[in-house]
Design a protein around this motif. Structure first.
Motif, short mmCIF file in Angstrom:
data_model
loop_
_atom_site.label_atom_id
_atom_site.label_comp_id
_atom_site.label_asym_id
_atom_site.label_seq_id
_atom_site.Cartn_x
_atom_site.Cartn_y
_atom_site.Cartn_z
N GLY A 53 0.81 -1.22 0.00
CA GLY A 53 0.00 0.00 0.00
C GLY A 53 0.84 1.27 0.00
N GLU A 54 2.09 1.13 0.34
CA GLU A 54 2.98 2.28 0.43
C GLU A 54 3.63 2.61 -0.91
N LEU A 55 3.44 1.71 -1.88
CA LEU A 55 4.06 1.87 -3.20
C LEU A 55 3.83 3.26 -3.78
N LYS A 56 2.57 3.67 -3.68
CA LYS A 56 2.22 4.94 -4.34
C LYS A 56 2.73 6.16 -3.57
N HIS A 57 3.30 5.95 -2.40
CA HIS A 57 3.80 7.08 -1.62
C HIS A 57 5.31 7.28 -1.81
N GLY A 58 5.86 6.82 -2.89
CA GLY A 58 7.29 7.05 -3.12
C GLY A 58 7.92 6.07 -4.08
N PRO A 59 7.99 4.79 -3.70
CA PRO A 59 8.77 3.86 -4.54
C PRO A 59 8.26 3.74 -5.96
N ILE A 60 7.00 4.08 -6.20
CA ILE A 60 6.48 3.97 -7.57
C ILE A 60 7.28 4.86 -8.54
N ALA A 61 7.89 5.91 -7.98
CA ALA A 61 8.71 6.80 -8.82
C ALA A 61 9.89 6.07 -9.43
N LEU A 62 10.31 4.97 -8.82
CA LEU A 62 11.48 4.23 -9.32
C LEU A 62 11.14 3.28 -10.46
N ILE A 63 9.84 3.02 -10.63
CA ILE A 63 9.48 1.91 -11.52
C ILE A 63 9.59 2.30 -12.99
N ASP A 64 10.35 1.49 -13.71
CA ASP A 64 10.39 1.56 -15.17
C ASP A 64 10.60 0.14 -15.67
N GLU A 65 10.84 -0.02 -16.97
CA GLU A 65 10.90 -1.39 -17.51
C GLU A 65 12.13 -2.17 -17.02
N ASN A 66 13.06 -1.49 -16.34
CA ASN A 66 14.24 -2.20 -15.83
C ASN A 66 14.08 -2.64 -14.38
#
Ligand code: G6P
Length: 606
Positions: free
Chosen positions: A498-511
């Motif tokens: 649930g915390e994904l959208k509060h920060g770490p989602i910024a790191l997500i790309d195809e790599n």
């Protein structure tokens, strides 16, 4: 930290010292060394890096002598180079040390002003010079050590040998563990009984502040005030424990595969399967009267406590505080007199956990511990101990100890729920039966490792990995990230899904691989929504789940299948896939899986 050994033997001792050190490598492996007295003269060999370097050196350049000391190091003061390797010595004395001398700077300045010549950056070397100063002033070794010990502040386990004395070793303990081993016309000393297992099972443990004068005929133990004391000699279980890799490439692989068996053993100690009832030994408190339970631990054991919080709160309705042991004291939290504190530790020697235990004891808490080493300091200082029956864990990254810790904690949570009147006979039976199925489910996960082998090349190429989980799968995500970091050196983070959208989602790309721990429980649908957020940003999802990946509605790069299990025991079963992910990635990359760089298994410094 570090491991120390000493032998007053019947023949040359160098080989015995190295043999004992091999059993202590879990305490550190930055460098190793041995020293002996041969014909009255002190000799020494030291080598940077793992013990095999010392072994090779001893083959090229043997060391004779029937009495000696040895050391395997985890660097605290000074780089891991040969000059800083123990033993440290002068012409008159040789010393090995586990711990930290906190006032070494003051002592070093004082000794240097008197002309002492230091050859290392370690805190330990001051001990050799202090003793030498006493000896040259006319003291005998016993008096010299006694006067020296009074000047040392900090934590230490020490073993010392002296020029001109073939039948003398002096040892001391303050804060760091030390075991004496009694042989037939021989004496041994080691940081634990396992180190001495090949030589003797008659073991006595020194208490804090004790120091002892050893000859081949026996030991005179004194307390910190110089009073003669006796410490009981017990038969150690350590000698019965077989320590080898069997048919496995690494201890870690062997230990991962032992899990069905050791979880079963541990369960058998706390469960009566004939009646499907929990059977916990008497505790120093009554769960029914507790308003809170405080849990503290370090590393992987801390994550076991985080899982247990979900169990105690959800199933036993018992509020729980969970702390990283090194931080607990800084909270300066108010503890109700008569409250209860639970400590979890594989080694039972982790300095931060032990310090927290002592803090809680000073605050009139009842102390319960879950340890894997029954003769450890944490076990001995607890009001009651619930052992894990994992057997010796040699791989530095904890695996089977973790699952056995979870096993005991799960049983304890059921016991708490019963005592508090929130788990009735039917629910107890349901939960106990679910626990009873765990060894079989774990064996199923272990049956096919090919999906993990296939994933490894891909993970080996990335710099960062995210692990996500919800509820009691969240600590498993944390543990998965820790395992990967420890042995593959790939940066990994565990997050509550649930915390994904509060920060770490910024790191997500195809790599970015995102490993999602998602048993099909009542939280599953919410986790699927988080997976969709990852998929929408091109992240590569590795789904660890009993669910059908096609039904998630998002692109799953890899599915690591897990059997469907009762939600109560899911953390026990899902612990295994995250171990396998780390293990296969690290072995693919060729790292030293059992002894990863910079780490040690037992951390006896704060
Ligand atoms: C070290 C080990 C970890 C372990 C932690 C706590 O960091 O490398 O595997 O989890 O210490 O150790 P303990 O013996 O108290 O469980």
């Amino acid at each position: 930290m570090c491991g120390i050994v000493g032998v007053l033997g019947k023949g040359p001792v160098a080989e015995q010292l190295v043999d004992a050190l091999k059993r202590l490598e879990y305490r550190g492996y930055d460098s190793a060394g041995v020293a002996t007295v041969a014909n009255g003269e002190l000799g020494r060999r030291r080598a940077e890096g793992k013990l095999r370097n010392l072994e090779e050196l001893l083959t090229r350049s043997p060391l004779y002598g029937n009495s000696g000391i040895g050391h395997t190091r985890w660097a605290t003061h000074g780089k891991p180079i040969e000059a800083n390797a123990h033993p440290h010595m002068t012409e008159l004395v040789s010393v090995v040390h586990n711990g930290i001398i906190e006032n070494f700077r003051t002592l070093k300045d004082e000794l240097a002003a008197q002309g002492a010549n230091f050859t290392s950056d370690t805190d330990t070397e001051v001990i050799a010079h202090l003793i030498t100063h006493e000896l040259t002033a006319g003291g005998d070794p016993v008096r010299a050590v006694y006067n020296t010990l009074k000047r040392l502040e900090g934590a230490f386990a020490l073993a010392m040998i002296f020029r001109g004395y073939n039948d003398l070793m002096i040892v001391a303990r303050q804060g760091s563990p030390l075991a004496l081993g009694y042989g037939n016309g021989e004496m041994f000393v080691g940081s634990d009984a396992i180190a001495l297992a090949p030589f003797t099972d008659a073991i006595a443990y020194l208490e804090d502040g004790d120091w002892a004068v050893l000859t081949r005929q026996g030991v005179a133990i004194r307390d910190r005030d110089g009073r003669a004391v006796e410490r009981p000699i017990t038969r150690s279980l350590a000698s019965a424990l077989l320590i080898d890799k069997g048919n496995y490439r690494h201890f870690m692989a062997k230990e991962i595969h032992e899990q069905p068996e050791v979880i079963g053993h541990t369960l058998a100690a706390y469960v009566d399967f004939a009646t499907s009832r929990i059977d916990i030994p008497a505790l120093p408190f009554d769960f029914a009267n507790l308003s809170r339970l405080s849990l503290s631990a370090c590393g992987t054991a801390f994550y076991a406590c985080l899982v247990a919080r979900y169990w105690f709160e959800r199933w036993a309705r018992l509020p729980v505080d969970v702390d990283i042991a090194s931080e607990f004291r800084y909270r300066e939290t108010a503890l109700d007199p008569g409250g209860a504190a639970l400590f979890v530790s594989q080694s039972g020697e982790t300095a931060d956990t032990l310090a927290t235990l002592r803090y809680c004891r000073a605050q009139a808490q009842k102390i319960l511990s879950i340890v894997n080493v029954r003769e450890s300091s944490i076990a001995r200082e607890s009001d009651a101990v619930l052992p894990t029956l994992a057997g010796p864990e040699i791989g530095v990254a904890s695996t089977k100890a973790f699952s056995c810790q979870l096993t005991v904690l799960a049983c304890l949570a059921i016991a708490a729920g019963k005592a508090r009147g929130v788990i009735g006979p039917a629910l107890e039976m349901e939960l106990v039966q679910a626990l009873g199925e765990v060894p079989r489910h774990v064996a199923t996960v272990l049956r096919d490792e090919r999906p993990y082998e296939m994933l490894a090349p891909r993970l080996s190429k990335v710099h960062d990995v995210l692990y996500l989980g919800r509820g009691s799968s969240y600590p498993i995500a944390l543990e998965g990230a820790l395992k990967l970091k420890e042995i593959s050196y790939i940066h990994a983070e565990g997050y509550a899904a649930g915390e994904l959208k509060h920060g770490p989602i910024a790191l997500i790309d195809e790599n970015m691989p995102v490993i999602v721990i998602a048993p099909r429980d009542d939280l599953y649908e919410k986790t699927v929504s988080n997976m969709q957020e990852v998929a929408a940003r091109g992240g590569q999802i590795v789904l660890v789940s009993d669910a059908d990946p096609a039904a998630t509605g998002c692109a799953i790069a890899t599915h690591l299948a897990v059997p469907a299990v009762h939600r109560f025991v899911a953390p026990l079963v899902y612990a295994v896939p995250v171990q396998l992910i780390a293990y296969h990635t690290a072995t693919f990359m060729g790292t030293d899986v059992d002894q990863p760089r910079n780490l040690a298994k037992s951390v006896t410094v704060e």
